[in-house]
Design an enzyme around this catalytic site. Sequence first.
Site, PDB file in Angstrom:
ATOM      1  N   GLY A 106      14.988  71.002 -15.425  1.00 41.86           N
ATOM      2  CA  GLY A 106      14.229  72.239 -15.618  1.00 41.86           C
ATOM      3  C   GLY A 106      14.887  73.143 -16.652  1.00 41.86           C
ATOM      4  N   HIS A 155      10.546  71.957  -8.841  1.00 39.86           N
ATOM      5  CA  HIS A 155      10.986  70.555  -8.790  1.00 39.86           C
ATOM      6  C   HIS A 155       9.786  69.608  -8.806  1.00 39.86           C
ATOM      7  CE1 HIS A 155      14.483  72.483  -6.526  1.00 39.86           C
ATOM      8  NE2 HIS A 155      15.104  71.813  -7.474  1.00 39.86           N
TER       9      HIS A 155
END
Length: 274
Positions: free
Chosen positions: A143, A33
């Site tokens: 992602g 993250h």
Amino acid sequence: MQIHSSIPDLRAALKNRGRVVFVPTMGNLHAGHISLMEQARAHGDTVVASIFVNRLQFGPNEDFDKYPRTFTDDCAKLEAAGVDVLFAPSEADLYPEPQEYTVDPPAIQNILDGEFRPGHFRGVATVVLKLFNIVQPHAAIFGKKDYQQLMVIRDMTRQLALPITVIGGETVRAEDGLALSSRNGYLSTEQRAEAPRLYRELNKIRDAIRAGETDTVNLENAAISALAAAGWKTDYVAVQQQSDLTPASAVDRPLVVLAASRLGATRLIDNLEI
Ligand code: PAF
């Protein structure tokens, strides 16, 4: 870093903040993250992250209740990563009434992860569209570890003509190759030592295709057997076209191999572009 939980407060805070880059998360933040937050800075003037564990994308027997909630630690990490604004709504802020209008993705929502998690991508698309409407970013980063999710969000954004650039961030891995994931925290010490096998199997498939192997079904089955021999229960290992995640009909186009498999009660997913 400013922290807002209410939609009106967030909207007020984002007035005159230039081009907003948005990184939505469900919290329990790890280096994967944080790398998305760091990339965000290059794409705009204000970096906004969100933390919201979205009930809509969890099935009835999934881990919504036990999903790790680590808000204080997460805030410290976001602050250190230079995030400007955190949107952290409660369920009452984001879903003050039952969310009956939803985004129903097309056939892609029923394949791969969607086959094993019915309704998951409807929940993801619905919350992401809602968050996009609230934050109104110029770009958003997701992602690549959640490859199918990234594709659903890209397609939704394009087909609904949202003025948002969707950017895919590379998967961050531990030294032994395991893709970082909030769910890795569920693994026992023994399972954690075993977990990198999933990535190793994906690499074997990639290497075989690069070396000229064209029987992708055989490669998929070999990986499923190798995982089973080591105690995994596999939902799928699939070599698909990168463009639309349909099965690989010709191995001369960009491919991606995706997998979801369980070690004990923990379901891990990973993928590798070929
Ligand atoms: O990838 C996630 O963390 C979630 O699916 C997302 C995109 C934040 C939507 O809840």
